[in-house]
Design a protein around this motif. Structure first.
Motif, PDB file in Angstrom:
ATOM      1  N   ARG A 103      -5.297  -6.039 -12.478  1.00 26.89           N
ATOM      2  CA  ARG A 103      -4.383  -4.941 -12.175  1.00 26.89           C
ATOM      3  C   ARG A 103      -3.231  -5.428 -11.294  1.00 26.89           C
ATOM      4  O   ARG A 103      -2.912  -4.819 -10.274  1.00 26.89           O
ATOM      5  CB  ARG A 103      -5.124  -3.803 -11.482  1.00 26.89           C
ATOM      6  N   PHE A 104      -2.572  -6.522 -11.708  1.00 25.89           N
ATOM      7  CA  PHE A 104      -1.516  -7.086 -10.877  1.00 25.89           C
ATOM      8  C   PHE A 104      -0.382  -6.087 -10.663  1.00 25.89           C
ATOM      9  O   PHE A 104       0.136  -5.953  -9.556  1.00 25.89           O
ATOM     10  CB  PHE A 104      -0.971  -8.370 -11.505  1.00 25.89           C
ATOM     11  N   GLY A 105       0.025  -5.385 -11.719  1.00 27.26           N
ATOM     12  CA  GLY A 105       1.111  -4.426 -11.590  1.00 27.26           C
ATOM     13  C   GLY A 105       0.710  -3.229 -10.743  1.00 27.26           C
ATOM     14  O   GLY A 105       1.484  -2.752  -9.902  1.00 27.26           O
ATOM     15  N   TRP A 106      -0.491  -2.728 -10.964  1.00 32.91           N
ATOM     16  CA  TRP A 106      -1.016  -1.598 -10.182  1.00 32.91           C
ATOM     17  C   TRP A 106      -1.096  -1.979  -8.704  1.00 32.91           C
ATOM     18  O   TRP A 106      -0.687  -1.218  -7.815  1.00 32.91           O
ATOM     19  CB  TRP A 106      -2.391  -1.209 -10.714  1.00 32.91           C
ATOM     20  N   ASP A 107      -1.613  -3.186  -8.447  1.00 30.25           N
ATOM     21  CA  ASP A 107      -1.759  -3.637  -7.069  1.00 30.25           C
ATOM     22  C   ASP A 107      -0.407  -3.790  -6.382  1.00 30.25           C
ATOM     23  O   ASP A 107      -0.290  -3.582  -5.165  1.00 30.25           O
ATOM     24  CB  ASP A 107      -2.517  -4.966  -7.029  1.00 30.25           C
ATOM     25  N   ALA A 108       0.631  -4.139  -7.142  1.00 35.55           N
ATOM     26  CA  ALA A 108       1.966  -4.267  -6.559  1.00 35.55           C
ATOM     27  C   ALA A 108       2.483  -2.906  -6.088  1.00 35.55           C
ATOM     28  O   ALA A 108       3.130  -2.806  -5.033  1.00 35.55           O
ATOM     29  CB  ALA A 108       2.927  -4.881  -7.573  1.00 35.55           C
ATOM     30  N   ILE A 109       2.197  -1.855  -6.855  1.00 37.23           N
ATOM     31  CA  ILE A 109       2.580  -0.497  -6.434  1.00 37.23           C
ATOM     32  C   ILE A 109       1.822  -0.115  -5.176  1.00 37.23           C
ATOM     33  O   ILE A 109       2.402   0.402  -4.210  1.00 37.23           O
ATOM     34  CB  ILE A 109       2.325   0.503  -7.570  1.00 37.23           C
ATOM     35  N   ASP A 110       0.514  -0.366  -5.173  1.00 38.85           N
ATOM     36  CA  ASP A 110      -0.282  -0.079  -3.974  1.00 38.85           C
ATOM     37  C   ASP A 110       0.258  -0.845  -2.768  1.00 38.85           C
ATOM     38  O   ASP A 110       0.303  -0.325  -1.644  1.00 38.85           O
ATOM     39  CB  ASP A 110      -1.741  -0.459  -4.209  1.00 38.85           C
ATOM     40  N   GLY A 111       0.695  -2.078  -3.001  1.00 34.21           N
ATOM     41  CA  GLY A 111       1.226  -2.884  -1.914  1.00 34.21           C
ATOM     42  C   GLY A 111       2.517  -2.313  -1.343  1.00 34.21           C
ATOM     43  O   GLY A 111       2.770  -2.414  -0.137  1.00 34.21           O
TER      44      GLY A 111
ATOM     45  N   ARG B 135       1.493   0.621   0.975  1.00 35.24           N
ATOM     46  CA  ARG B 135       0.659   0.324   2.151  1.00 35.24           C
ATOM     47  C   ARG B 135       1.428   0.391   3.468  1.00 35.24           C
ATOM     48  O   ARG B 135       0.893   0.904   4.464  1.00 35.24           O
ATOM     49  CB  ARG B 135      -0.018  -1.035   1.966  1.00 35.24           C
ATOM     50  N   PRO B 136       2.680  -0.101   3.554  1.00 33.39           N
ATOM     51  CA  PRO B 136       3.392   0.027   4.834  1.00 33.39           C
ATOM     52  C   PRO B 136       3.595   1.479   5.269  1.00 33.39           C
ATOM     53  O   PRO B 136       3.707   1.757   6.465  1.00 33.39           O
ATOM     54  CB  PRO B 136       4.740  -0.657   4.553  1.00 33.39           C
ATOM     55  N   LEU B 137       3.645   2.407   4.315  1.00 31.29           N
ATOM     56  CA  LEU B 137       3.817   3.821   4.646  1.00 31.29           C
ATOM     57  C   LEU B 137       2.488   4.496   4.964  1.00 31.29           C
ATOM     58  O   LEU B 137       2.408   5.330   5.870  1.00 31.29           O
ATOM     59  CB  LEU B 137       4.469   4.561   3.477  1.00 31.29           C
ATOM     60  N   TYR B 138       1.437   4.156   4.214  1.00 29.02           N
ATOM     61  CA  TYR B 138       0.201   4.938   4.272  1.00 29.02           C
ATOM     62  C   TYR B 138      -1.035   4.145   4.664  1.00 29.02           C
ATOM     63  O   TYR B 138      -2.130   4.725   4.751  1.00 29.02           O
ATOM     64  CB  TYR B 138      -0.010   5.629   2.919  1.00 29.02           C
ATOM     65  N   GLY B 139      -0.892   2.850   4.877  1.00 28.58           N
ATOM     66  CA  GLY B 139      -2.042   2.060   5.301  1.00 28.58           C
ATOM     67  C   GLY B 139      -3.190   2.171   4.314  1.00 28.58           C
ATOM     68  O   GLY B 139      -3.001   2.046   3.101  1.00 28.58           O
ATOM     69  N   ASP B 140      -4.379   2.427   4.831  1.00 31.97           N
ATOM     70  CA  ASP B 140      -5.572   2.530   3.985  1.00 31.97           C
ATOM     71  C   ASP B 140      -5.960   3.980   3.699  1.00 31.97           C
ATOM     72  O   ASP B 140      -7.088   4.259   3.283  1.00 31.97           O
ATOM     73  CB  ASP B 140      -6.742   1.808   4.655  1.00 31.97           C
ATOM     74  N   ILE B 141      -5.012   4.911   3.910  1.00 36.75           N
ATOM     75  CA  ILE B 141      -5.287   6.325   3.605  1.00 36.75           C
ATOM     76  C   ILE B 141      -5.597   6.471   2.120  1.00 36.75           C
ATOM     77  O   ILE B 141      -4.885   5.943   1.261  1.00 36.75           O
ATOM     78  CB  ILE B 141      -4.083   7.207   3.983  1.00 36.75           C
TER      79      ILE B 141
ATOM     80  N   PRO C 192       4.561  -8.858 -10.126  1.00 34.09           N
ATOM     81  CA  PRO C 192       4.295 -10.045 -10.950  1.00 34.09           C
ATOM     82  C   PRO C 192       4.854  -9.925 -12.361  1.00 34.09           C
ATOM     83  O   PRO C 192       5.014 -10.940 -13.043  1.00 34.09           O
ATOM     84  CB  PRO C 192       2.764 -10.119 -10.959  1.00 34.09           C
ATOM     85  N   HIS C 193       5.162  -8.702 -12.796  1.00 36.97           N
ATOM     86  CA  HIS C 193       5.653  -8.498 -14.161  1.00 36.97           C
ATOM     87  C   HIS C 193       7.128  -8.133 -14.204  1.00 36.97           C
ATOM     88  O   HIS C 193       7.634  -7.763 -15.260  1.00 36.97           O
ATOM     89  CB  HIS C 193       4.832  -7.401 -14.852  1.00 36.97           C
ATOM     90  N   GLY C 194       7.815  -8.223 -13.068  1.00 34.91           N
ATOM     91  CA  GLY C 194       9.237  -7.905 -13.024  1.00 34.91           C
ATOM     92  C   GLY C 194       9.543  -6.792 -12.033  1.00 34.91           C
ATOM     93  O   GLY C 194       8.657  -6.267 -11.349  1.00 34.91           O
TER      94      GLY C 194
END
Length: 224
Positions: free
Chosen positions: A4-12, A15-21, A155-157
């Motif tokens: 889930r490289f693309g999904w993880d990039a969105i989560d990343g 993260r600066p806004l919402y941390g682990d919420i 990772p995909h653009g």
């Protein structure tokens, strides 16, 4: 499922806004990526208190969430994910589902028509954007870059976070002729982070009809 490289990039990016919420999340039962009818694999919503109380929705599925399949290496999928910010009342403990459905409908339009949205685009929705709220005053939307998320390199653009902003019909008319981004700049002091309030009154006067050049003889038509 693939990585889930693309999904993880969105989560990343979130993260600066919402941390682990842990956000509220709607997952598609029939995602397009598995041969289903839903272009978006999922939509998350985060509760915010600043600068005004609101829900922050983010889509997953307009970009390549798992593997690189599109030919353009510079952009991931369609090149953007939808976001939306909805005003939240003090008694609201869960985000309403209608924005998630609205985002899914916009995604359907893109996937089926091949026409995508960019900052400054506007659309009229032929009814309230909150379909189950007859008192909703927003009957159109425009698009802008999410003021907090901007764009990222995945990772995909490239992925642009494209925010949907609800407009009254008076504001929609004022945005015509390529004026949507100028209109939003004018509204920003009264719409922090462009949070959509589906019950608000128009914030601009009715635009004046555009003047037209008179038609002259000799087949010379005036400009509209």
């Amino acid at each position: 499922m693939s990585e889930r490289f693309g999904w993880d990039a969105i989560d990343g990016a979130l993260r600066p806004l919402y941390g682990d919420i842990e956000p509220f999340h709607w997952a598609s039962d029939h995602p397009w990526s598995l041969g289903g009818s839903d272009p978006l694999d999922g939509i998350s919503a985060y509760s915010r208190t600043d600068p005004v109380p609101h829900w922050h929705y983010v889509s997953y599925g307009m970009t390549e969430l798992y593997e690189k399949e599109w030919d353009n290496p510079a952009e991931s999928g369609w090149g953007f994910e939808f976001t939306f910010r909805l005003a939240r009342g003090p008694e609201d403990t869960e985000p309403p589902a209608w924005p998630a459905n609205f985002m899914q409908n916009l995604a359907h339009y893109v996937f089926q028509s091949g026409k995508w949205f960019e900052p400054g685009h506007t659309i009229k929705t032929n009814g309230p954007i909150a379909a189950d709220h007859a008192d909703c005053t927003n009957h159109a939307v425009c698009f802008t870059t999410d003021p907090e998320l901007g764009a990222i390199d995945s990772p995909h653009g490239r992925v642009l976070f494209l925010q949907i902003v609800g407009l009254t019909m008076r504001e929609y008319r004022a945005a015509q002729g390529g004026r949507a981004l100028a209109l939003l700049a004018e509204l920003e002091p009264r719409l922090p982070l462009f949070v959509t309030d589906i019950h608000r009154e128009p914030l601009v006067p009715e635009p004046k009809p555009q003047a037209r050049w008179p038609r002259w003889g000799g087949g010379l038509a005036g400009r509209g």
